[in-house]
Design an enzyme around this catalytic site. Sequence first.
Site, PDB file in Angstrom:
ATOM      1  N   ASP A 135     -17.528  68.135 -32.074  1.00 10.43           N
ATOM      2  CA  ASP A 135     -17.409  66.699 -32.337  1.00 10.43           C
ATOM      3  C   ASP A 135     -16.016  66.291 -32.785  1.00 10.43           C
ATOM      4  O   ASP A 135     -15.755  65.111 -32.984  1.00 10.43           O
ATOM      5  CB  ASP A 135     -18.451  66.289 -33.396  1.00 10.43           C
ATOM      6  CG  ASP A 135     -18.658  64.789 -33.474  1.00 10.43           C
ATOM      7  OD1 ASP A 135     -18.575  64.126 -32.430  1.00 10.43           O
ATOM      8  OD2 ASP A 135     -18.901  64.272 -34.576  1.00 10.43           O
ATOM      9  N   SER A 138     -19.624  58.147 -33.121  1.00 10.93           N
ATOM     10  CA  SER A 138     -20.435  58.835 -32.118  1.00 10.93           C
ATOM     11  C   SER A 138     -21.800  58.158 -32.020  1.00 10.93           C
ATOM     12  O   SER A 138     -22.405  57.805 -33.033  1.00 10.93           O
ATOM     13  CB  SER A 138     -20.613  60.308 -32.492  1.00 10.93           C
ATOM     14  OG  SER A 138     -19.367  60.951 -32.616  1.00 10.93           O
ATOM     15  N   GLN A 163     -20.842  63.432 -24.676  1.00  7.76           N
ATOM     16  CA  GLN A 163     -20.989  62.513 -25.798  1.00  7.76           C
ATOM     17  C   GLN A 163     -20.598  61.104 -25.390  1.00  7.76           C
ATOM     18  O   GLN A 163     -19.660  60.913 -24.610  1.00  7.76           O
ATOM     19  CB  GLN A 163     -20.105  62.939 -26.978  1.00  7.76           C
ATOM     20  CG  GLN A 163     -20.258  62.070 -28.226  1.00  7.76           C
ATOM     21  CD  GLN A 163     -19.317  62.475 -29.340  1.00  7.76           C
ATOM     22  OE1 GLN A 163     -18.188  61.991 -29.402  1.00  7.76           O
ATOM     23  NE2 GLN A 163     -19.763  63.368 -30.206  1.00  7.76           N
TER      24      GLN A 163
END
Length: 289
Positions: free
Chosen positions: A207, A231, A281
């Site tokens: 991430d 996110s 993502q």
Amino acid sequence: MNEALKELLDLLDLEQIELDIFRGRSPEERIQRVFGGQVAAQALFAAGRTVPKDRYVHSLHAYFIRPGDPAIPIVYNVERVRDGRSFTTRRVVGIQHGKAIFTMSASFHIVETSVEHQAVVMPDVVAPESLPLFQDRMREVMGEESPLREWLAKPRPVDARYVTPLTWEAHRDPALRTSKTDVWFRYDAELPDDPLLHVVLAAYASDFTLVDTVLLTHGLAWGASNISGASLDHAMWFHRPFRVDEWMLYAQESPWSGGARGLAKGEMFTRSGELAVSVVQEAMIRVSQ
């Protein structure tokens, strides 16, 4: 092992407060919200604690629902959705202030053999040993008088070496803008031979740079542009055993952005070129005038 990595491993040592209920904390830092990779890693670790050791994570699908409050613990409720002959499914909800901040479904699989192929090829990039540390490169860009100098001086759990430009570099020089990010990374200490731990730490590291890949395309950078972001969802597929205390190349690209959202995808390769992990993502990205 530096203090940052010790602290991260301690954060992953969740407190079990009931059969399928775990409690995790955040680092003692002055941050506005919990890092998404931390929540995903803790939730995956909680799910793995309820699964037989002969079953390994092969995928996770997660949604970030609300910003996490770093001042209070996160409670992770694990639901045992299914225990089949070959696959095990778990659903995890992270809760703070009585509300869900994160949900994740994770699937575990026994070891089986079947047909194999790998169509994607690892990018041909320079070796990590020839690249500077992320902190050193940022110090060169920002200058010694930067207000970020204290942050850059802190030890990090992950050793990251960028092959491609940093967002701050592309912000200052439009010629450096690109939709691709290649980063070598590893946890710079010998870790236990626990497959779940290596998968969890890959989820944590996954991430860090995906949203930056979207920003890099447009010459935007955190702290240098009028942007806000977070996110939204995160998916990972784990293809083969790997070790995160050995160098892995995280090859990322952003195929699209629009409507205040940006999509990024990545592949993690072992140093020998084997595809170990695939990641996708989507993030919220808002740019104010």
